[in-house]
Design an enzyme around this catalytic site. Structure first.
Site, PDB file in Angstrom:
ATOM      1  N   LYS A  89       0.839  -1.207   0.000  1.00 17.64           N
ATOM      2  CA  LYS A  89       0.000   0.000   0.000  1.00 17.64           C
ATOM      3  C   LYS A  89       0.869   1.251   0.000  1.00 17.64           C
ATOM      4  CE  LYS A  89      -1.781   2.886   2.760  1.00 17.64           C
ATOM      5  NZ  LYS A  89      -1.725   4.125   1.961  1.00 17.64           N
TER       6      LYS A  89
ATOM      7  N   GLU B  80      10.171   1.101  10.365  1.00 24.06           N
ATOM      8  CA  GLU B  80      11.227   2.089  10.112  1.00 24.06           C
ATOM      9  C   GLU B  80      10.559   3.439  10.303  1.00 24.06           C
ATOM     10  OE1 GLU B  80      13.245   4.721   9.051  1.00 24.06           O
ATOM     11  OE2 GLU B  80      13.163   4.121   6.936  1.00 24.06           O
TER      12      GLU B  80
ATOM     13  N   CYS C 218      13.957  10.499   6.741  1.00 19.34           N
ATOM     14  CA  CYS C 218      13.858  10.063   8.133  1.00 19.34           C
ATOM     15  C   CYS C 218      15.176  10.209   8.867  1.00 19.34           C
ATOM     16  CB  CYS C 218      13.334   8.642   8.206  1.00 19.34           C
ATOM     17  SG  CYS C 218      14.171   7.539   7.090  1.00 19.34           S
TER      18      CYS C 218
ATOM     19  N   GLU D 207      10.189  15.510  15.242  1.00 20.01           N
ATOM     20  CA  GLU D 207      10.590  15.400  13.841  1.00 20.01           C
ATOM     21  C   GLU D 207       9.753  16.382  13.013  1.00 20.01           C
ATOM     22  OE1 GLU D 207       9.585  11.720  11.664  1.00 20.01           O
ATOM     23  OE2 GLU D 207      11.611  11.800  10.869  1.00 20.01           O
TER      24      GLU D 207
HETATM   25  P1  NAP Z   1       2.219   8.355   8.054  1.00 27.48           P
HETATM   26  O1  NAP Z   1       0.828   8.773   8.366  1.00 27.48           O
HETATM   27  O2  NAP Z   1       2.987   7.604   9.052  1.00 27.48           O
HETATM   28  O3  NAP Z   1       2.130   7.543   6.671  1.00 27.48           O
HETATM   29  C1  NAP Z   1       2.929   6.445   6.290  1.00 27.48           C
HETATM   30  C2  NAP Z   1       2.066   5.355   5.674  1.00 27.48           C
HETATM   31  O4  NAP Z   1       1.176   4.820   6.657  1.00 27.48           O
HETATM   32  C3  NAP Z   1       1.176   5.839   4.550  1.00 27.48           C
HETATM   33  O5  NAP Z   1       1.075   4.828   3.562  1.00 27.48           O
HETATM   34  C4  NAP Z   1      -0.136   6.041   5.252  1.00 27.48           C
HETATM   35  O6  NAP Z   1      -1.234   6.001   4.396  1.00 27.48           O
HETATM   36  C5  NAP Z   1      -0.155   4.864   6.196  1.00 27.48           C
HETATM   37  N1  NAP Z   1      -1.065   4.996   7.320  1.00 27.48           N
HETATM   38  C6  NAP Z   1      -1.546   6.116   7.915  1.00 27.48           C
HETATM   39  N2  NAP Z   1      -2.364   5.814   8.923  1.00 27.48           N
HETATM   40  C7  NAP Z   1      -2.426   4.463   8.994  1.00 27.48           C
HETATM   41  C8  NAP Z   1      -3.107   3.540   9.844  1.00 27.48           C
HETATM   42  N3  NAP Z   1      -3.900   3.949  10.832  1.00 27.48           N
HETATM   43  N4  NAP Z   1      -2.931   2.220   9.624  1.00 27.48           N
HETATM   44  C9  NAP Z   1      -2.125   1.792   8.635  1.00 27.48           C
HETATM   45  N5  NAP Z   1      -1.472   2.608   7.794  1.00 27.48           N
HETATM   46  C10 NAP Z   1      -1.601   3.938   7.977  1.00 27.48           C
HETATM   47  O7  NAP Z   1       3.045   9.600   7.632  1.00 27.48           O
HETATM   48  P2  NAP Z   1       2.449  10.986   7.077  1.00 27.48           P
HETATM   49  O8  NAP Z   1       1.184  11.377   7.734  1.00 27.48           O
HETATM   50  O9  NAP Z   1       2.432  10.904   5.634  1.00 27.48           O
HETATM   51  O10 NAP Z   1       3.568  11.949   7.587  1.00 27.48           O
HETATM   52  C11 NAP Z   1       3.505  12.413   8.934  1.00 27.48           C
HETATM   53  C12 NAP Z   1       4.859  12.509   9.551  1.00 27.48           C
HETATM   54  O11 NAP Z   1       5.455  11.230   9.556  1.00 27.48           O
HETATM   55  C13 NAP Z   1       5.851  13.349   8.803  1.00 27.48           C
HETATM   56  O12 NAP Z   1       5.739  14.697   9.076  1.00 27.48           O
HETATM   57  C14 NAP Z   1       7.133  12.776   9.301  1.00 27.48           C
HETATM   58  O13 NAP Z   1       7.455  13.308  10.537  1.00 27.48           O
HETATM   59  C15 NAP Z   1       6.831  11.324   9.445  1.00 27.48           C
HETATM   60  N6  NAP Z   1       7.271  10.493   8.312  1.00 27.48           N
HETATM   61  C16 NAP Z   1       8.374   9.734   8.490  1.00 27.48           C
HETATM   62  C17 NAP Z   1       8.828   8.942   7.453  1.00 27.48           C
HETATM   63  C18 NAP Z   1      10.043   8.091   7.587  1.00 27.48           C
HETATM   64  O14 NAP Z   1      10.566   7.616   6.594  1.00 27.48           O
HETATM   65  N7  NAP Z   1      10.507   7.841   8.791  1.00 27.48           N
HETATM   66  C19 NAP Z   1       8.173   8.943   6.225  1.00 27.48           C
HETATM   67  C20 NAP Z   1       7.013   9.712   6.085  1.00 27.48           C
HETATM   68  C21 NAP Z   1       6.588  10.482   7.145  1.00 27.48           C
HETATM   69  P3  NAP Z   1      -1.798   7.357   3.727  1.00 27.48           P
HETATM   70  O15 NAP Z   1      -0.638   8.199   3.377  1.00 27.48           O
HETATM   71  O16 NAP Z   1      -2.488   6.872   2.560  1.00 27.48           O
HETATM   72  O17 NAP Z   1      -2.675   7.968   4.766  1.00 27.48           O
END
Ligand code: NAP
Ligand code: MG
Length: 499
Positions: free
Chosen positions: A196, A271, A305, A402
């Site tokens: 996904k 991760e 990250c 972060e």
């Molecule tokens: P996120 O919500 O953690 O999204 C990552 C993945 O998880 C996406 O595919 C997302 O789907 C999915 N997801 C969200 N809620 C979920 C749930 N309840 N159950 C299962 N899967 C779920 O990250 P984001 O909202 O895009 O970004 C928020 C913050 O996360 C950023 O500001 C940053 O601090 C951090 N981040 C960290 C990394 C890293 O590599 N460590 C990468 C991205 C973001 P959808 O996108 O379709 O909702």
């Protein structure tokens, strides 16, 4: 914003690809969501809709998991030799390389990253990951074990078997790299997958799906379901017939994944986020540390990250490093992803832009000062200026949390023990770096830092062969390298008397 150059013309295939709503890949067929719904994905450089994709949810996840289960239990996949699996993966990599320019353009359009970066980093890294794990398909071995049970003679050995059906949930910062990194070890070890992608950047993962059949990978081995995290993602994480979840994203959602996985105790690897310390000692080669620290935070608009978001500089060189990083930051060419001279693109979404800007506001309200940058750039697209913050301390939100944007906080230090306490004084432990000419000090600091990767006199060097992952709340398990195969295999001990 200075836009000195023109955007490059979009390749015919890419224009045609985004012109139609994109279906999902389930059991080798391109299908609409069971609900018939779609959702838009945006071009962050303009804020305009780029394409529509199927909005998969629980029902589609159920279909995809059933297909992955059938492919794992009954399909041709389980009888394909490791050597042939490796060759399929190599073909998959070759096909991706053949279409590199289309993937680079689609990645730049969907994520906003500079086309030059997509061409130089994202696509070649993705190809390399598939090739690296293709090589492992024939090298996943068990051991023979000299056991002493009951004083009798036994033959005992271990097998490493594929873990089964794997759910993979990936973020938007490196959409294609995240997909290939997760698919590589799953395919090498003989698992089947439901992937996904993030809602913000689903397109390159879907286009990768177009190459699966041509590579000869059987139907149902790779399924790709686009949709929202709270629906499709949550259904995948909770699914009772999924054996393992691999997740990359925020620490907050990582915790939700762990809860969702508890129902059937599926294996989980995570991760997650970071707030990585980048430490510059006064005896470092400062002329190298300055660009190193600059790229360490501003690469990919800071949406990395392992970004070096907390820069610690020994007080004697503090002003020089702050000046140097600020000067380089102010020269970064911010622009639309599809302009070939752009060095930094927008952040991925309006939401992310607002999140980064609200962090900046919080920093200012607590006394932080921006030497350069400090907010949004322009009013079209989701651009945030590269920002260098000083007057910061470890109590501030901008230093603790972060931000995932182009923002670095710079803090002076004089005492090494105090520095280490601050560098390690975070819930995260993904990466860190130290800059010094003193070898002994470099390795001492490397051993004291509680982080999964420590760079010495460089920043952000990653490789398919080098393990990557987090201490503390930065994750569970290590990806990349042969370590990652452990996350996709079960160990079976087999034992029989031989006397
Ligand atoms: P996120 O919500 O953690 O999204 C990552 C993945 O998880 C996406 O595919 C997302 O789907 C999915 N997801 C969200 N809620 C979920 C749930 N309840 N159950 C299962 N899967 C779920 O990250 P984001 O909202 O895009 O970004 C928020 C913050 O996360 C950023 O500001 C940053 O601090 C951090 N981040 C960290 C990394 C890293 O590599 N460590 C990468 C991205 C973001 P959808 O996108 O379709 O909702
Ligand atoms: Mg997008």
């Amino acid at each position: 914003m200075a836009t000195a150059t023109q955007t490059i013309p979009i390749e015919k295939n890419v224009a045609a690809y985004v012109a139609k709503p994109r279906p999902m890949l389930i059991n080798g067929k391109w299908v609409q969501a069971a609900s018939g719904k779609t959702f838009p994905t945006y071009n962050p450089s303009t804020g305009e809709i780029l394409a529509h994709v199927a909005e998969g949810d629980k029902e589609d996840i159920d279909r995809a998991v059933a297909a992955a289960r059938a492919a794992f239990e009954k399909g041709p996949w389980r009888n394909i030799t490791p050597s042939e699996r490796g060759r399929m993966m190599w073909r998959f990599a070759d096909l991706l390389e053949k279409h590199a320019e289309e993937f680079a353009q689609l990645e730049s359009l969907d994520n906003g990253k500079p086309i030059a970066m997509a061409r130089m980093v994202d696509i070649p890294t993705s190809v390399d990951q598939l090739r690296y794990y293709a090589g492992w398909a024939t090298k996943i071995e068990g051991n023979t074990i000299p056991i002493s049970a009951y004083g009798a003679k036994y033959l005992a050995y271990t097998l490493r078997e594929p873990i089964g059906v794997v759910g993979q949930i990936i973020p938007w910062n490196f959409p294609l790299i995240m997909a290939t990194l997760k698919l590589g070890p799953a395919l090498a070890s003989g698992c089947t997958v439901v992937l996904k992608p993030a809602e913000q950047t689903p397109l390159t993962a879907l286009m990768l799906g177009e190459l699966v059949q041509e590579a000869g990978i059987p139907d149902g081995v790779i399924n790709i379901v686009t949709g929202y995290g709270e629906t499709a993602g949550a259904a995948l994480a909770a699914h009772p017939d999924v054996n393992k979840i691999a997740f990359t994203g925020s620490t907050e959602v990582g915790k939700l994944i762990v809860h969702a996985a508890a129902g059937n105790l599926k294996k989980v690897s995570l991760e997650l986020g970071g707030k990585s310390p980048n430490i510059v000692f006064a005896d470092a080669e400062i002329e190298g540390a300055i660009p190193g620290a600059t790229n360490g935070i501003f690469f990919n608009s800071g949406q990395v990250c392992c970004a070096g978001s907390r820069l610690f500089v020994e007080d004697k060189q503090f002003d020089r490093v702050v000046d140097g990083v600020s000067q380089l930051a102010s020269k970064i060419r911010l622009g639309p992803g599809m302009e070939p001279t752009t060095q930094m693109g927008p952040v991925v979404s309006e939401e992310q832009m607002n999140r980064v800007c609200s962090y900046l506001e919080s920093g200012f309200s607590e006394g932080a000062k921006a030497v350069v940058g400090g907010g949004r750039e322009g009013n079209k697209g989701y651009f945030v200026k590269p920002t260098v913050l000083v007057n910061t301390n470890e109590k501030m939100k901008v230093v603790r949390e972060e931000i995932f944007g182009p923002v670095v906080t710079v803090m002076p230090f004089s005492d090494v023990d105090d520095l280490l306490a601050k560098a390690n004084g975070t819930q995260f432990g993904l990466a860190a770096a130290v800059w010094t000419r003193d070898i002994k000090k470099a390795h001492r600091i490397a051993s004291e830092l509680r982080a999964g990767t420590v760079w010495i006199n460089c920043y952000g060097v990653l490789d398919s062969a080098m393990p990557f992952g987090g201490y503390k709340q930065s994750g569970w398990g290590r990806e990349m390298g042969h370590e990652m195969l452990n996350l996709y295999t079960e160990v079976k001990s087999v034992c029989t008397p031989i006397s």
